[in-house]
Design a protein around this motif. Sequence first.
Motif, PDB file in Angstrom:
ATOM      1  N   PRO A 189       0.817  -1.213   0.000  1.00  0.00           N
ATOM      2  CA  PRO A 189       0.000   0.000   0.000  1.00  0.00           C
ATOM      3  C   PRO A 189       0.851   1.264   0.000  1.00  0.00           C
ATOM      4  O   PRO A 189       1.916   1.314   0.624  1.00  0.00           O
ATOM      5  CB  PRO A 189      -0.817  -0.120   1.286  1.00  0.00           C
ATOM      6  CG  PRO A 189      -0.041  -1.058   2.151  1.00  0.00           C
ATOM      7  CD  PRO A 189       0.644  -2.008   1.227  1.00  0.00           C
ATOM      8  N   SER A 190       0.358   2.273  -0.698  1.00  0.00           N
ATOM      9  CA  SER A 190       1.072   3.546  -0.774  1.00  0.00           C
ATOM     10  C   SER A 190       0.355   4.648  -0.008  1.00  0.00           C
ATOM     11  O   SER A 190       0.979   5.637   0.372  1.00  0.00           O
ATOM     12  CB  SER A 190       1.240   3.974  -2.238  1.00  0.00           C
ATOM     13  OG  SER A 190      -0.024   4.046  -2.890  1.00  0.00           O
ATOM     14  N   SER A 191      -0.961   4.503   0.220  1.00  0.00           N
ATOM     15  CA  SER A 191      -1.701   5.529   0.952  1.00  0.00           C
ATOM     16  C   SER A 191      -1.747   5.189   2.443  1.00  0.00           C
ATOM     17  O   SER A 191      -1.505   4.042   2.854  1.00  0.00           O
ATOM     18  CB  SER A 191      -3.114   5.682   0.397  1.00  0.00           C
ATOM     19  OG  SER A 191      -3.798   4.451   0.395  1.00  0.00           O
ATOM     20  N   GLN A 192      -2.083   6.181   3.247  1.00  0.00           N
ATOM     21  CA  GLN A 192      -1.933   6.074   4.691  1.00  0.00           C
ATOM     22  C   GLN A 192      -2.847   5.034   5.325  1.00  0.00           C
ATOM     23  O   GLN A 192      -2.407   4.243   6.174  1.00  0.00           O
ATOM     24  CB  GLN A 192      -2.193   7.443   5.331  1.00  0.00           C
ATOM     25  CG  GLN A 192      -1.634   7.592   6.732  1.00  0.00           C
ATOM     26  CD  GLN A 192      -0.119   7.449   6.802  1.00  0.00           C
ATOM     27  OE1 GLN A 192       0.580   7.663   5.833  1.00  0.00           O
ATOM     28  NE2 GLN A 192       0.390   7.067   7.970  1.00  0.00           N
ATOM     29  N   MET A 193      -4.122   5.006   4.934  1.00  0.00           N
ATOM     30  CA  MET A 193      -5.070   4.111   5.597  1.00  0.00           C
ATOM     31  C   MET A 193      -4.711   2.631   5.420  1.00  0.00           C
ATOM     32  O   MET A 193      -4.631   1.890   6.403  1.00  0.00           O
ATOM     33  CB  MET A 193      -6.488   4.388   5.100  1.00  0.00           C
ATOM     34  CG  MET A 193      -7.541   3.515   5.761  1.00  0.00           C
ATOM     35  SD  MET A 193      -9.193   3.913   5.178  1.00  0.00           S
ATOM     36  CE  MET A 193     -10.118   2.544   5.863  1.00  0.00           C
ATOM     37  N   LYS A 195      -1.843   1.407   4.714  1.00  0.00           N
ATOM     38  CA  LYS A 195      -0.557   1.203   5.388  1.00  0.00           C
ATOM     39  C   LYS A 195      -0.780   0.914   6.874  1.00  0.00           C
ATOM     40  O   LYS A 195      -0.171   0.007   7.451  1.00  0.00           O
ATOM     41  CB  LYS A 195       0.339   2.437   5.237  1.00  0.00           C
ATOM     42  CG  LYS A 195       1.138   2.491   3.956  1.00  0.00           C
ATOM     43  CD  LYS A 195       2.072   3.693   3.977  1.00  0.00           C
ATOM     44  CE  LYS A 195       2.960   3.713   2.747  1.00  0.00           C
ATOM     45  NZ  LYS A 195       3.875   4.888   2.763  1.00  0.00           N
ATOM     46  N   LYS A 196      -1.670   1.719   7.507  1.00  0.00           N
ATOM     47  CA  LYS A 196      -1.956   1.523   8.931  1.00  0.00           C
ATOM     48  C   LYS A 196      -2.628   0.173   9.172  1.00  0.00           C
ATOM     49  O   LYS A 196      -2.329  -0.516  10.147  1.00  0.00           O
ATOM     50  CB  LYS A 196      -2.851   2.654   9.439  1.00  0.00           C
ATOM     51  CG  LYS A 196      -2.135   3.987   9.596  1.00  0.00           C
ATOM     52  CD  LYS A 196      -3.075   5.041  10.174  1.00  0.00           C
ATOM     53  CE  LYS A 196      -2.348   6.358  10.392  1.00  0.00           C
ATOM     54  NZ  LYS A 196      -3.257   7.411  10.931  1.00  0.00           N
TER      55      LYS A 196
END
Length: 238
Positions: A189-193, A195-196
């Motif tokens: 994943p490249s976006s924050q959500m 990734k978390k």
Amino acid sequence: MVAQGFQVDLSKPLVFQVGHLGEDYEEWVHQAIVSKEGPRFFESSILEFFTRTRWWVIPLVWVPVACWLISLSAAMGHCCSHLALLTGSGIFMWTLLEYTLHRFLFHSKTKTYWTNTMHYLLHGCHHKHPMDSLRLVFPPAATAIIATPVWNLTKLLSTPSTAPAIFAGVLLGYVLYDLTHYYLHHGQPSSQMPKKLKKYHLNHHYREQNWGFGITSPIWDKLFGTMPPPPKAGKKST
């Protein structure tokens, strides 16, 4: 690993070995082997075939079933807005079912031969070999077995015209869950959500196996007090 005088031979089919670990099974199964090469489960090639499922099989099988179920509710008089609400309710129901199954069934404590064996088939194999891409999603036959009592419960708690659309939502929630689960292990994943979410789930595997049971969302972990504890000072999270 030697347990109770028994040594698991990783070069041989595992399913009928792990039961012999007894009370030491819990420790053994959470000592992950991080390899993309999955183990052999059965000597029989036929049985072995049914333990392996590619991720794209899940939407291919269950999305048409969900669409058919929605069409049944539509044929019984429900308009598009009602169908959307019923299906959305089913998806929400799935999130609670996802949490409940993962916490109380997939992470049940076992120690007898057959309970260890069944647990390994159901979920233990995933913790032992978390990167085995062909055993990350549920085989359709296994899903159908679990889905049967869920369908019966849905019928009991709803009406004949609403049950199909609600259950369709449950199935669609399951599809989203299995695809999300696969992505959290093999996607980048490249976006924050996401990734978390990936970090949250990998911590469940490698740091705190008895916490963090949500896959698609930590909402039920927050509500039921099973959020992972913060890392100890000086110890980085996964």
